[in-house]
Motif scaffolding. Structure first.
Motif, PDB file in Angstrom:
ATOM      1  N   LYS A 150       0.844  -1.209   0.000  1.00  0.00           N
ATOM      2  CA  LYS A 150       0.000   0.000   0.000  1.00  0.00           C
ATOM      3  C   LYS A 150       0.872   1.249   0.000  1.00  0.00           C
ATOM      4  CE  LYS A 150      -4.070  -1.806   2.346  1.00  0.00           C
ATOM      5  NZ  LYS A 150      -4.772  -1.871   3.628  1.00  0.00           N
ATOM      6  N   ARG A 151       1.944   1.199   0.773  1.00  0.00           N
ATOM      7  CA  ARG A 151       2.859   2.352   0.822  1.00  0.00           C
ATOM      8  C   ARG A 151       3.658   2.471  -0.471  1.00  0.00           C
ATOM      9  NH1 ARG A 151       4.380   0.457   5.715  1.00  0.00           N
ATOM     10  NH2 ARG A 151       6.455  -0.113   4.992  1.00  0.00           N
ATOM     11  N   ALA A 154       1.648   3.415  -3.705  1.00  0.00           N
ATOM     12  CA  ALA A 154       0.851   4.655  -3.694  1.00  0.00           C
ATOM     13  C   ALA A 154       1.296   5.657  -4.766  1.00  0.00           C
ATOM     14  CB  ALA A 154       0.899   5.287  -2.308  1.00  0.00           C
ATOM     15  N   PRO A 155       2.608   5.874  -4.983  1.00  0.00           N
ATOM     16  CA  PRO A 155       2.993   6.854  -6.000  1.00  0.00           C
ATOM     17  C   PRO A 155       2.591   6.463  -7.408  1.00  0.00           C
ATOM     18  CG  PRO A 155       4.869   6.307  -4.604  1.00  0.00           C
ATOM     19  CD  PRO A 155       3.795   5.334  -4.296  1.00  0.00           C
ATOM     20  N   ARG A 157      -0.313   5.105  -8.340  1.00  0.00           N
ATOM     21  CA  ARG A 157      -1.748   4.878  -8.503  1.00  0.00           C
ATOM     22  C   ARG A 157      -2.299   5.608  -9.715  1.00  0.00           C
ATOM     23  NH1 ARG A 157      -3.067   8.017  -3.455  1.00  0.00           N
ATOM     24  NH2 ARG A 157      -4.284   6.218  -2.780  1.00  0.00           N
TER      25      ARG A 157
ATOM     26  N   ALA B   5       5.812   8.494  -1.410  1.00  0.00           N
ATOM     27  CA  ALA B   5       4.931   9.494  -0.794  1.00  0.00           C
ATOM     28  C   ALA B   5       4.278   8.909   0.452  1.00  0.00           C
ATOM     29  CB  ALA B   5       3.866   9.888  -1.805  1.00  0.00           C
ATOM     30  N   GLU B   7       1.265   9.031   1.492  1.00  0.00           N
ATOM     31  CA  GLU B   7      -0.067   8.468   1.389  1.00  0.00           C
ATOM     32  C   GLU B   7      -0.015   6.974   1.062  1.00  0.00           C
ATOM     33  OE1 GLU B   7      -2.146   9.827  -2.069  1.00  0.00           O
ATOM     34  OE2 GLU B   7      -0.293  10.668  -2.816  1.00  0.00           O
ATOM     35  N   GLU B   8      -1.073   6.299   1.424  1.00  0.00           N
ATOM     36  CA  GLU B   8      -1.145   4.857   1.181  1.00  0.00           C
ATOM     37  C   GLU B   8      -2.360   4.542   0.333  1.00  0.00           C
ATOM     38  OE1 GLU B   8      -1.306   2.663   4.720  1.00  0.00           O
ATOM     39  OE2 GLU B   8       0.761   3.093   5.309  1.00  0.00           O
ATOM     40  N   LEU B   9      -2.294   3.424  -0.338  1.00  0.00           N
ATOM     41  CA  LEU B   9      -3.462   2.957  -1.067  1.00  0.00           C
ATOM     42  C   LEU B   9      -4.455   2.370  -0.070  1.00  0.00           C
ATOM     43  CD1 LEU B   9      -1.749   0.932  -3.936  1.00  0.00           C
ATOM     44  CD2 LEU B   9      -2.615   3.252  -4.080  1.00  0.00           C
ATOM     45  N   ASN B  10      -5.727   2.420  -0.395  1.00  0.00           N
ATOM     46  CA  ASN B  10      -6.669   1.681   0.445  1.00  0.00           C
ATOM     47  C   ASN B  10      -6.785   0.245  -0.086  1.00  0.00           C
ATOM     48  OD1 ASN B  10      -8.486   1.633  -1.714  1.00  0.00           O
ATOM     49  ND2 ASN B  10      -9.334   3.621  -1.127  1.00  0.00           N
ATOM     50  N   LEU B  14      -5.446  -1.223  -3.668  1.00  0.00           N
ATOM     51  CA  LEU B  14      -4.374  -2.216  -3.718  1.00  0.00           C
ATOM     52  C   LEU B  14      -4.826  -3.445  -4.505  1.00  0.00           C
ATOM     53  CD1 LEU B  14      -1.574  -3.201  -2.888  1.00  0.00           C
ATOM     54  CD2 LEU B  14      -2.604  -4.171  -0.846  1.00  0.00           C
TER      55      LEU B  14
END
Lengths: 167, 311
Positions: A150-151, A154-155, A157, B5, B7-10, B14
């Protein structure tokens, strides 16, 4: 079930699993081949009472992958908190490659748990049997793997086709 | 290291991203490789099991004594037999019969290489006078007096001193040198060591390594996958930088070869205070799972950021 039926039914999944773990087509072919040859040579090793054929085959494939990895990287290790990333990642690179790289950077035990759960659809209990660990441990590996991804992802997405999905 | 970054994906995001990872299908000939191999027979032979346990000592001693007696008898028989004159004469006769003289042909050093022999066309008269065919390093068509009309005419030749082959028609299009030179390198044209043209080491054309026009290692992207680090050493802080409480990021350009080792490390964005050198030292020991192109490992160029932070 005959050996040929087992092959027809499961060889694609075993190949996919080996490919996702090793990232190379030639090695995945070797693993799949050795996995089914092992089944042919030692049919008595599969105990139907302990699990189904699919779980058994994945367990054999997983051990073969680990042996191959040990043989090839005897002097190396993968750190638990791996945080390096290549800086020249191109913006137009396919999202598939980004995900593959991120998963490849996971520690081995987390990676195999994630692949078995997310891509091969195994239940936690089955994964625990394949990787020879407790269900709680598998659950924890899976959770940590997902948190990392997830971390890390994230960049990316907004890359490629995924951009449309996120809007 | 470069950090992503915050922020994280939900979970949903994911899952969406994970579903994008596709892998190739298993090759169609795998089944044949598994089921048509002779390995169906068990590799390990069944363990040999003794039917009657261990042999008692008395029996073993008895067997040993019998064996010794038999051997002694055989030796004695041979000894007695060779005492006989008849046998000795017979053996002598046999010796003459099987005698092979120690003969070796004398090899004479050739003073000069000679020519090959002629052929013929099964005609009664000796061959008529005529012009000899051209010399060539390889013969495709033997000389014939009357040549039938062939569909694909090939001039008859004889294999003899081959003509000098010059490279005047081939060269390096990038070169400014006129004249007739193949370059100081080996195997190709130019100063490199590959089979190509130019100053590189591969089979391509141009300076650099590897194949393709322009030489150079492969770039990540497209068909070339990204190498994955499998072994890393954290760079040490230099003493100066530690005292100065200096931090920042060094950007290095490296080549990750097909074995996963790093080479040709250059500083793209320096940091100074000895940290550049420390970063190079660390990265030179890193190992990667090499980049793959069409299932084969290849050398690629990559850039790596090495961050120095004091806690």
């Amino acid at each position: 079930m005959t050996a040929e039926q087992a092959f027809d039914e499961h060889h694609r999944a075993v190949y996919r699993f080996a490919y996702r773990l090793l990232g190379r087509a030639d090695l995945a072919e070797d693993i799949t081949q050795d996995c089914f040859l092992s089944m042919l040579r030692h049919p008595q090793r599969w105990d139907a009472a302990r699990g189904d054929m699919r779980t058994y085959l994945f367990s054999v494939a997983r051990n073969l992958v680990r042996k191959r990895y040990r043989d090839e990287h005897a002097d190396s290790y993968v750190e638990e908190d791996w945080a390096v990333s290549l800086a020249d990642r191109k913006a137009d690179q396919e999202i598939s490659a980004v995900v593959a790289q991120a998963i490849a950077q996971l520690p081995d035990l987390q990676r195999e748990a994630l692949i078995l759960f997310e891509y091969e659809g195994f239940q936690l209990a089955e994964i625990a049997q394949i990787v020879e660990a407790d269900i709680g441990v598998v659950k924890s590996r899976l959770h940590r793997a997902r948190q990392r991804l997830k971390r890390w992802l994230a960049p990316y997405r907004k890359m490629g086709a995924y951009e449309n999905v996120c809007k | 290291m470069r950090t992503f970054a915050n922020e994280e994906l939900n979970d949903w995001e994911l899952n969406e991203m994970l579903s994008q990872w596709t892998v190739p299908e298993a090759p169609a000939d795998l089944k044949a490789r598994v089921f048509l191999r002779p390995q169906h027979t068990p590799l390990r032979l069944p363990t040999f099991a003794l039917a009657a346990g261990a042999v008692p000592m008395s029996q073993r001693m008895k067997s040993g004594a019998v064996s010794m007696l038999i051997h002694a008898a055989a030796v004695a028989l041979l000894f007695i037999a060779f005492q006989s004159k008849t046998v000795q004469n017979k053996v002598k006769d046999l010796g003459h019969l099987v005698y092979i003289p120690n003969w070796q042909p004398k090899l004479r050093a050739m003073q000069k290489a000679g020519g090959g022999g002629g052929g013929g066309q099964k005609m009664p008269e000796p061959v008529a006078k005529g012009a000899a065919p051209k010399f060539a390093p390889k013969q495709f068509m033997p000389p014939m007096q009357a040549i039938p009309q062939p569909k694909l005419p090939v001039a008859p030749t004889i294999t003899a001193q081959a003509p000098q082959i010059t490279a005047e028609l081939y060269g390096d299009p990038l070169s400014k040198v006129l004249g007739n030179s193949g370059g100081p390198g080996t195997n190709g044209l130019g100063a490199g060591s590959g089979n190509g043209i130019g100053d590189g080491n591969g089979n391509g054309y141009g300076p650099g390594h590897g194949g393709g026009v322009g030489g150079g290692v492969y770039q990540i992207g497209g068909e070339v996958s990204t190498p994955v680090p499998i072994y890393k050493i954290e760079p040490e802080y230099s003493e100066e930088a530690r005292k100065a409480k200096y931090s920042g990021t060094v950007l290095l350009s490296i080549i990750i070869d097909a074995d996963g080792n790093t080479r040709d490390i250059h500083v793209v964005r320096p940091l100074g205070l000895g940290l550049d050198q420390k970063a190079i030292e660390a990265v030179s020991k890193w190992r990667f799972r090499p980049a793959m192109r069409n299932g084969r490992p290849v050398a690629v160029q990559a850039q790596i950021e090495v961050s120095f932070r004091l806690l």
